[in-house]
Design a protein around this motif. Structure first.
Motif, mmCIF file in Angstrom:
data_model
loop_
_atom_site.group_PDB
_atom_site.id
_atom_site.type_symbol
_atom_site.label_atom_id
_atom_site.label_comp_id
_atom_site.label_asym_id
_atom_site.label_seq_id
_atom_site.Cartn_x
_atom_site.Cartn_y
_atom_site.Cartn_z
ATOM 1 N N HIS A 47 0.840 -1.198 0.000
ATOM 2 C CA HIS A 47 0.000 0.000 0.000
ATOM 3 C C HIS A 47 0.878 1.251 0.000
ATOM 4 O O HIS A 47 0.627 2.213 -0.710
ATOM 5 C CB HIS A 47 -0.886 -0.025 1.249
ATOM 6 N N SER A 48 1.953 1.199 0.801
ATOM 7 C CA SER A 48 2.919 2.304 0.831
ATOM 8 C C SER A 48 4.031 1.956 -0.166
ATOM 9 O O SER A 48 3.833 1.166 -1.076
ATOM 10 C CB SER A 48 3.490 2.463 2.236
ATOM 11 N N GLY A 96 7.147 3.143 23.779
ATOM 12 C CA GLY A 96 5.844 2.866 24.385
ATOM 13 C C GLY A 96 4.664 3.359 23.577
ATOM 14 O O GLY A 96 3.642 3.753 24.147
ATOM 15 N N GLN A 97 4.790 3.336 22.231
ATOM 16 C CA GLN A 97 3.709 3.841 21.394
ATOM 17 C C GLN A 97 3.099 2.726 20.542
ATOM 18 O O GLN A 97 3.645 1.631 20.443
ATOM 19 C CB GLN A 97 4.251 4.954 20.493
ATOM 20 N N ALA A 98 1.972 3.057 19.913
ATOM 21 C CA ALA A 98 1.281 2.088 19.054
ATOM 22 C C ALA A 98 2.163 1.748 17.846
ATOM 23 O O ALA A 98 3.055 2.505 17.483
ATOM 24 C CB ALA A 98 -0.037 2.679 18.575
ATOM 25 N N ASP A 99 1.904 0.604 17.208
ATOM 26 C CA ASP A 99 2.725 0.200 16.057
ATOM 27 C C ASP A 99 2.306 0.947 14.779
ATOM 28 O O ASP A 99 1.296 1.662 14.759
ATOM 29 C CB ASP A 99 2.702 -1.320 15.871
ATOM 30 N N ILE A 100 3.092 0.779 13.707
ATOM 31 C CA ILE A 100 2.802 1.565 12.487
ATOM 32 C C ILE A 100 1.477 1.173 11.859
ATOM 33 O O ILE A 100 0.824 2.000 11.240
ATOM 34 C CB ILE A 100 3.945 1.499 11.435
ATOM 35 N N GLY A 101 1.055 -0.078 12.039
ATOM 36 C CA GLY A 101 -0.240 -0.508 11.505
ATOM 37 C C GLY A 101 -1.388 0.289 12.108
ATOM 38 O O GLY A 101 -2.395 0.554 11.452
ATOM 39 N N ASP A 145 -3.194 0.964 6.595
ATOM 40 C CA ASP A 145 -3.107 0.849 5.130
ATOM 41 C C ASP A 145 -4.483 0.989 4.474
ATOM 42 O O ASP A 145 -4.599 0.929 3.257
ATOM 43 C CB ASP A 145 -2.381 -0.435 4.710
ATOM 44 N N THR A 146 -5.539 1.182 5.297
ATOM 45 C CA THR A 146 -6.870 1.464 4.751
ATOM 46 C C THR A 146 -7.072 2.965 4.546
ATOM 47 O O THR A 146 -8.051 3.393 3.945
ATOM 48 C CB THR A 146 -7.958 0.961 5.733
ATOM 49 N N ASP A 147 -6.109 3.767 5.058
ATOM 50 C CA ASP A 147 -6.231 5.228 4.980
ATOM 51 C C ASP A 147 -5.592 5.728 3.683
ATOM 52 O O ASP A 147 -4.393 5.538 3.470
ATOM 53 C CB ASP A 147 -5.524 5.853 6.188
ATOM 54 N N ILE A 194 2.862 6.471 -0.015
ATOM 55 C CA ILE A 194 3.637 7.509 0.679
ATOM 56 C C ILE A 194 5.072 7.019 0.888
ATOM 57 O O ILE A 194 5.321 5.823 1.062
ATOM 58 C CB ILE A 194 2.970 7.867 2.032
ATOM 59 N N SER A 195 6.007 7.965 0.841
ATOM 60 C CA SER A 195 7.404 7.626 1.104
ATOM 61 C C SER A 195 7.563 7.292 2.586
ATOM 62 O O SER A 195 7.149 8.059 3.455
ATOM 63 C CB SER A 195 8.295 8.820 0.747
ATOM 64 N N SER A 196 8.151 6.121 2.855
ATOM 65 C CA SER A 196 8.343 5.721 4.246
ATOM 66 C C SER A 196 9.305 6.644 4.974
ATOM 67 O O SER A 196 9.286 6.716 6.205
ATOM 68 C CB SER A 196 8.836 4.277 4.308
#
Ligand code: MG
Length: 163
Positions: free
Chosen positions: A37-38, A56-61, A66-68, A74-76
């Motif tokens: 997707h990216s 301590g943060q949420a993961d990239i998913g 990837d539904t957004d 988008i460039s990682s």
């Protein structure tokens, strides 16, 4: 007391023939491309999850679903910039990172120095705080059949010193 945290990340993306392949923000092939997707940059994705986990943060998913449609192609590197800001906002700085990319093709050996320099630049840390290893899968499994490339990453972060 010195506050030190470690984080790990992993990612895999499928490959198809043709197109352009970018790993660690560096163009490494014009014979293969990621189906994603990216931009599918497995190294930057694994790295972001390591940094997010350590701080301590949420993961990239969760952060960049990837539904957004905002994250389509988008460039990682841009996403990594956002993650780095989040790490800093949470009061941390990066001590070091270490990554292992597993790819049967293309050979990533010649690109290791460029990837390392690019990661150091993106993360604003010295190149000697960045490890980049390239392995093959010895012809085994999906990676060995050149159907996918995967990456493992670990990072260490520490509480920012007061100015
Ligand atoms: Mg990914």
């Amino acid at each position: 007391m010195l506050k030190i945290r470690a984080g790990t990340g992993y990612d895999i993306h499928r490959l198809e023939r043709g197109g352009d392949l970018v790993i660690g923000g560096i163009h490494v092939s014009n014979e293969l491309h990621f189906v994603a997707h990216s931009d599918g940059d497995v190294l930057l994705h694994a790295l972001m999850d390591a940094l997010l986990g350590a701080s301590g943060q949420a993961d990239i998913g969760e952060l960049f679903p990837d539904t957004d449609p905002r994250y389509r192609n988008i460039s990682s590197s841009l996403l990594l910039k956002n993650v780095l800001e989040r790490v800093h906002e949470n009061g941390f700085e990066i001590t070091n990172i270490d990554c292992t990319v597993v790819a049967q093709e293309p050979s990533l050996q010649p690109f290791k120095p460029a990837i390392r320099e690019n990661l150091a630049r993106l993360l604003k840390i010295p190149a000697d705080a960045v490890g980049v290893k390239a392995k093959t899968r010895e012809g085994l499994g999906a990676v060995g059949r050149v159907e996918a490339i995967e990456c493992y990453c670990i990072c260490m972060i520490r509480a920012r010193t007061q100015p």
